[in-house]
Scaffold this motif. Structure first.
Motif, PDB file in Angstrom:
ATOM      1  N   GLY B 202       0.528  -0.754  -0.430  1.00  0.00           N
ATOM      2  CA  GLY B 202      -0.245   0.265  -0.397  1.00  0.00           C
ATOM      3  C   GLY B 202       0.344   1.033  -0.127  1.00  0.00           C
ATOM      4  O   GLY B 202       1.093   2.532  -0.257  1.00  0.00           O
ATOM      5  N   PHE B 203       2.152   1.380   0.886  1.00  0.00           N
ATOM      6  CA  PHE B 203       3.079   2.837   0.337  1.00  0.00           C
ATOM      7  C   PHE B 203       3.139   3.195  -0.676  1.00  0.00           C
ATOM      8  O   PHE B 203       3.724   3.923  -0.742  1.00  0.00           O
ATOM      9  CB  PHE B 203       4.066   2.845   2.094  1.00  0.00           C
ATOM     10  CG  PHE B 203       5.016   1.777   1.824  1.00  0.00           C
ATOM     11  CD1 PHE B 203       4.399  -0.042   2.297  1.00  0.00           C
ATOM     12  CD2 PHE B 203       5.651   1.650   0.773  1.00  0.00           C
ATOM     13  CE1 PHE B 203       5.792  -0.556   1.799  1.00  0.00           C
ATOM     14  CE2 PHE B 203       7.430   0.835   0.548  1.00  0.00           C
ATOM     15  CZ  PHE B 203       6.969  -0.364   1.136  1.00  0.00           C
ATOM     16  N   VAL B 204       3.179   2.133  -1.285  1.00  0.00           N
ATOM     17  CA  VAL B 204       3.832   2.371  -2.780  1.00  0.00           C
ATOM     18  C   VAL B 204       3.022   3.286  -3.875  1.00  0.00           C
ATOM     19  O   VAL B 204       2.876   4.013  -3.327  1.00  0.00           O
ATOM     20  CB  VAL B 204       4.014   1.357  -4.419  1.00  0.00           C
ATOM     21  CG1 VAL B 204       4.990   1.561  -4.691  1.00  0.00           C
ATOM     22  CG2 VAL B 204       6.079   0.793  -2.596  1.00  0.00           C
ATOM     23  N   GLU B 205       1.650   2.456  -3.490  1.00  0.00           N
ATOM     24  CA  GLU B 205       0.601   2.547  -3.876  1.00  0.00           C
ATOM     25  C   GLU B 205       0.681   4.242  -3.504  1.00  0.00           C
ATOM     26  O   GLU B 205      -0.061   5.212  -4.152  1.00  0.00           O
ATOM     27  CB  GLU B 205      -0.475   2.235  -3.846  1.00  0.00           C
ATOM     28  CG  GLU B 205      -1.818   2.377  -5.412  1.00  0.00           C
ATOM     29  CD  GLU B 205      -2.618   0.943  -4.996  1.00  0.00           C
ATOM     30  OE1 GLU B 205      -3.589   1.766  -5.092  1.00  0.00           O
ATOM     31  OE2 GLU B 205      -2.448  -0.718  -4.389  1.00  0.00           O
ATOM     32  N   ALA B 206       0.051   4.735  -2.273  1.00  0.00           N
ATOM     33  CA  ALA B 206       0.321   5.767  -1.946  1.00  0.00           C
ATOM     34  C   ALA B 206       1.177   6.981  -2.095  1.00  0.00           C
ATOM     35  O   ALA B 206       0.716   8.542  -2.412  1.00  0.00           O
ATOM     36  CB  ALA B 206       0.634   5.842  -0.358  1.00  0.00           C
ATOM     37  N   ALA B 207       2.214   5.887  -2.194  1.00  0.00           N
ATOM     38  CA  ALA B 207       3.678   7.367  -2.547  1.00  0.00           C
ATOM     39  C   ALA B 207       3.206   7.994  -4.143  1.00  0.00           C
ATOM     40  O   ALA B 207       3.254   9.085  -4.781  1.00  0.00           O
ATOM     41  CB  ALA B 207       4.833   7.049  -1.857  1.00  0.00           C
ATOM     42  N   GLU B 208       3.031   7.144  -5.226  1.00  0.00           N
ATOM     43  CA  GLU B 208       2.704   7.429  -6.404  1.00  0.00           C
ATOM     44  C   GLU B 208       1.312   7.756  -6.515  1.00  0.00           C
ATOM     45  O   GLU B 208       0.840   9.192  -7.964  1.00  0.00           O
ATOM     46  CB  GLU B 208       2.332   6.629  -7.029  1.00  0.00           C
ATOM     47  CG  GLU B 208       3.843   5.089  -7.554  1.00  0.00           C
ATOM     48  CD  GLU B 208       3.606   3.797  -7.596  1.00  0.00           C
ATOM     49  OE1 GLU B 208       2.260   3.531  -8.168  1.00  0.00           O
ATOM     50  OE2 GLU B 208       4.809   3.741  -8.307  1.00  0.00           O
ATOM     51  N   ALA B 209       0.472   8.040  -5.715  1.00  0.00           N
ATOM     52  CA  ALA B 209      -1.055   8.453  -6.221  1.00  0.00           C
ATOM     53  C   ALA B 209      -1.171   9.917  -5.628  1.00  0.00           C
ATOM     54  O   ALA B 209      -1.245  10.962  -5.656  1.00  0.00           O
ATOM     55  CB  ALA B 209      -1.785   7.928  -4.680  1.00  0.00           C
ATOM     56  N   LEU B 210       0.303  10.369  -4.462  1.00  0.00           N
ATOM     57  CA  LEU B 210       0.824  11.612  -3.906  1.00  0.00           C
ATOM     58  C   LEU B 210       2.033  12.270  -5.111  1.00  0.00           C
ATOM     59  O   LEU B 210       2.178  13.848  -4.850  1.00  0.00           O
ATOM     60  CB  LEU B 210       1.513  11.569  -2.875  1.00  0.00           C
ATOM     61  CG  LEU B 210       0.067  11.007  -1.915  1.00  0.00           C
ATOM     62  CD1 LEU B 210       1.249  10.991  -0.575  1.00  0.00           C
ATOM     63  CD2 LEU B 210      -0.847  12.259  -0.550  1.00  0.00           C
ATOM     64  N   GLY B 211       1.667  11.635  -6.384  1.00  0.00           N
ATOM     65  CA  GLY B 211       2.729  12.867  -7.245  1.00  0.00           C
ATOM     66  C   GLY B 211       4.276  12.028  -6.954  1.00  0.00           C
ATOM     67  O   GLY B 211       4.630  12.570  -8.069  1.00  0.00           O
ATOM     68  N   ALA B 212       4.592  10.802  -6.264  1.00  0.00           N
ATOM     69  CA  ALA B 212       6.024  10.388  -6.182  1.00  0.00           C
ATOM     70  C   ALA B 212       6.462  10.467  -7.361  1.00  0.00           C
ATOM     71  O   ALA B 212       6.111   9.281  -7.904  1.00  0.00           O
ATOM     72  CB  ALA B 212       6.244   9.621  -5.276  1.00  0.00           C
ATOM     73  N   GLY B 213       7.484  10.798  -7.984  1.00  0.00           N
ATOM     74  CA  GLY B 213       7.805  10.155  -8.885  1.00  0.00           C
ATOM     75  C   GLY B 213       8.499   8.886  -8.795  1.00  0.00           C
ATOM     76  O   GLY B 213       8.593   8.608  -7.908  1.00  0.00           O
ATOM     77  N   PRO B 214       9.266   7.382 -10.060  1.00  0.00           N
ATOM     78  CA  PRO B 214      10.798   7.297  -9.930  1.00  0.00           C
ATOM     79  C   PRO B 214      10.933   6.985  -8.933  1.00  0.00           C
ATOM     80  O   PRO B 214      11.414   6.402  -7.792  1.00  0.00           O
ATOM     81  CB  PRO B 214      10.287   6.396 -11.159  1.00  0.00           C
ATOM     82  CG  PRO B 214      10.138   7.028 -11.911  1.00  0.00           C
ATOM     83  CD  PRO B 214       9.106   8.614 -11.011  1.00  0.00           C
ATOM     84  N   ALA B 215      12.242   8.080  -8.834  1.00  0.00           N
ATOM     85  CA  ALA B 215      13.391   8.139  -8.302  1.00  0.00           C
ATOM     86  C   ALA B 215      12.638   8.423  -6.773  1.00  0.00           C
ATOM     87  O   ALA B 215      13.173   7.711  -5.632  1.00  0.00           O
ATOM     88  CB  ALA B 215      13.915   9.148  -8.484  1.00  0.00           C
ATOM     89  N   ARG B 216      12.202   9.080  -6.399  1.00  0.00           N
ATOM     90  CA  ARG B 216      11.323   9.333  -5.201  1.00  0.00           C
ATOM     91  C   ARG B 216      10.571   7.830  -4.957  1.00  0.00           C
ATOM     92  O   ARG B 216      11.386   7.717  -3.310  1.00  0.00           O
ATOM     93  CB  ARG B 216       9.970  10.109  -4.875  1.00  0.00           C
ATOM     94  CG  ARG B 216       9.508  10.598  -3.397  1.00  0.00           C
ATOM     95  CD  ARG B 216      10.565  11.907  -3.392  1.00  0.00           C
ATOM     96  NE  ARG B 216      10.158  11.449  -1.718  1.00  0.00           N
ATOM     97  CZ  ARG B 216       9.393  12.633  -1.221  1.00  0.00           C
ATOM     98  NH1 ARG B 216       9.091  14.039  -1.104  1.00  0.00           N
ATOM     99  NH2 ARG B 216       9.013  12.421   0.073  1.00  0.00           N
TER     100      ARG B 216
END
Lengths: 318, 330
Positions: B202-216
């Motif tokens: 879930g935390f990866v999905e959450a970060a991606e939903a918040l707009g984090a790029g691949p590096a982030r």
């Protein structure tokens, strides 16, 4: 199933091709590696060097040289640059010695590795477990030349219990064969004994906490039956994978052990050829070794398809 | 960390390891103030004055002097190393510096590359994953020792040219690059496996939903979750690197003269095995103790950080723990 096997075989060939190209490149891009120069000797005239280059085909473009070499490996016509002997024949001569060394070592490490791991897991936390853990970790940390030196000094020089290495044909004298090989076997096996016993121990301890073991106990099976039938059997599954990988890699270990105990097998031949930067045997031996690694990897995969119905062919095998 | 502090065995071996490091670091001090010689200084004609008696460092048959302990004021504490009459103690200390430096540098290289490749392949998937996995298959299909020996020989002859950077054949960096390089697949694969399962969390999905790029996502989210695996891997990489260094140097394709290491000492000592076995046993025992202490401490570290992890198995076989548990060979 057939499709899976075929895909695996194609993958094998592709990897072997890449290995051969890589080996060829390593020894062709290194400086001072012109074999004609070294074959001609120190005081060679440029003309002599050129004529050797032409005779051996070193003046051809690299891809052409590569193709010629591969063709010769598979037709058994490959000749080494130094000593100029038939490479495939030398490898074939070395097979009995190297095979005896590897098979004996593998038998020793499987037997003791599994025995130690099993006993340690049964008595986890007790004095026996601690003792065997020490043995295992020391084995894992042992530099091969060190243990070989200790064995050589005590068993061969000081007490003369075991003769120093060298290889005696099994068919010529089975007792001599074994007594000459026992020290090299143990030397080669020590690292793996430590490793396998550690892995089996931790697998068994994990398995003991699994639901199916609780179920087996709840059914009222005897402790012995629970351990042998359920815990041990499931813990041995990963050992099969490891064994497949390790047996393939053994040739690398054989280089060192054969050199130390003067066993005239493939490992020693590999080391000699490497020292002379003699490309044809290096290519052939590397391919030979890589073939075994790739073959055992594939065999393990295929064996699993039979052993474990959970393995879905194709998907998990990438 | 409290769990580690309670593990007395692991701490004792950490202490042993630090002692060995201190021993090696003290090399220049011992050499200049006690032994009054250097690691490569020969003493073929030197005589020691011990209590009015004169002892040759190397006798007429070419046999080196045995351990003098403190008889000669610390000179030739462990005797001489052979026909050349170099001070064994000084060489042992300096050799250890080389072995440890290579062990740590190579392990750092393996850890860095293994983590990076594992992250990239596991996170992106697709052609990047296929490419790295195939490349690793090829390195894997080489017998590790054979590959390392081949590279060692090839590079010891001609050195290495990377762009403007030239490494001469005797440079320690060559050995470091080889040892660090050959173990990369053994670390990248398990890390990749772990990333594959982490990125479904879930935390990866959450970060991606918040707009984090691949590096982030890779370095901000995934990397911290891999940290305990990486730390334990590093310890095992050090142990493996020191062992492989001793093996390569023993075969003459690792550390090149004028440098020396425990591995080269093992190999030169073997010539005098029957008359002066200590010359082989001492460097061998140093390697054993160092690797042993790193292994035991690494075990303790693993138990404290992540008791169910299987880094030992992963570092040995390159399989990820899940693969080996399920019994699926790659």
């Amino acid at each position: 199933m057939a499709g899976f096997v075929i895909r695996r075989l194609v993958g094998m060939v592709a990897v072997l091709f890449a290995v051969s190209v890589l080996t060829f490149l390593i020894f062709n891009v290194i400086p001072n590696s012109n074999p004609a120069q070294r074959m001609a000797g120190k005081a060679a005239t440029p003309r002599l060097v050129a004529s050797i280059e032409e005779e051996w085909g070193f003046d051809e473009p690299l891809p052409q040289q590569y193709l010629t070499m591969m063709k010769k490996i598979f037709s058994g016509e490959l000749i080494s640059y130094f000593g100029q002997e038939n490479v495939d024949q030398r490898i074939a001569e070395g097979i009995p010695a190297t095979f005896s060394l590897c098979a004996g070592a593998a038998a020793i490490w499987l037997f003791f590795g599994l025995l130690f791991g099993y006993l340690s897991a049964l008595r986890a936390g007790g004095p026996l477990d601690r003792g065997l853990t020490i043995v295992a970790v020391v084995g894992l940390s042992m530099p091969v030349p060190f243990i070989a030196a200790i064995f050589l000094n005590y068993f061969t020089y000081k007490t003369e219990i075991f003769p120093s290495g060298e290889y005696v044909e099994l068919t010529a004298n089975p007792v001599e064969w074994a007594s000459h090989l026992i020290v090299p076997w143990v030397t080669l096996a020590i690292l793996y004994v430590g490793f396998y016993s550690r892995v089996l121990r931790s697998n068994m301890l994990d398995a003991m906490n699994e639901d199916y073991v609780r179920t087996a106990r709840a059914k009222g099976l005897s402790e012995r039956r629970v351990i042998r039938r359920h815990v041990l059997r499931n813990s041995l599954v990963p050992i099969v994978t490891l064994f497949g990988l390790d047996v393939g890699v053994l040739l690398g270990g054989a280089i060192v052990v054969e050199g130390l105990f003067n066993i005239n097998g493939i490992g020693q031949y590999a080391y000699e050829s490497l020292k002379n930067v003699d490309l044809p045997p290096i290519m052939a031996i590397t391919l030979f070794g890589a073939f075994f690694i790739v073959l055992f990897n594939a065999l393990v995969d295929i064996a699993y398809a039979y052993l474990d119905p959970r393995v879905k062919l194709g998907e998990s095998a990438r | 960390m409290r769990r580690l502090r309670r593990n007395r065995v692991a701490l004792a071996f950490l202490g042993l390891f630090l002692l060995i490091v201190a021993f090696c670091l003290a090399a220049p001090l011992w050499a200049s103030d006690v032994a009054h010689t250097g690691p490569n200084k020969t003493h073929t004609l030197t005589k020691l004055e011990v209590g009015g008696e004169s002892r040759e460092v190397v006798n007429r048959e070419g046999q080196p002097i045995g351990p003098q302990w403190l008889d000669a004021g610390g000179r030739f504490f462990l005797g001489a190393d052979g026909r050349l009459g170099r001070d064994e103690m000084v060489r042992l200390m300096y050799g250890g510096r080389t072995s440890l430096a290579i062990g740590f540098a190579a392990a750092a290289l393996t850890t860095l590359l293994g983590t990076l490749l594992g992250l990239l392949a596991g996170y992106y998937g697709g052609w990047r994953d296929t490419l790295t996995s195939r490349a690793m298959d090829v390195v894997w299909a080489f017998p590790v020792t054979l590959l390392a020996i081949a590279l060692g020989l090839a590079l010891a002859v001609g050195g290495l040219q990377i762009g403007p950077l030239h490494l001469s054949g005797s440079s320690l960096w060559i050995t470091i690059l080889i040892i660090g390089g050959v173990y990369v697949p053994y670390m990248a694969r398990p890390i990749r496996g772990e990333v594959l399962s982490l990125r479904e969390e879930g935390f990866v999905e959450a970060a991606e939903a918040l707009g984090a790029g691949p590096a982030r996502v890779m370095f901000g989210e995934l990397l911290p979750n891999l940290s305990s695996t990486i730390v334990v891997f590093f310890a095992l990489n050090v142990a493996n690197a020191i062992l492989l260094e001793s093996l390569l140097s023993f075969l003459g394709v690792g550390v090149q003269p004028p440098n020396s290491s425990w591995g080269t000492m093992l190999s030169s000592g073997l010539d005098l095995l029957s008359s002066a076995p200590m010359l082989t046993y001492l460097p061998g025992a140093m390697v054993l103790l160092t690797v042993l202490s790193v292994n035991v401490f690494g075990d303790g570290l693993r138990d404290a950080l992540d008791p169910r992890s299987r880094v030992l198995l992963e570092a040995h076989s390159g399989l990820s723990a899940a693969e080996s548990r399920e019994g699926i060979a790659p």
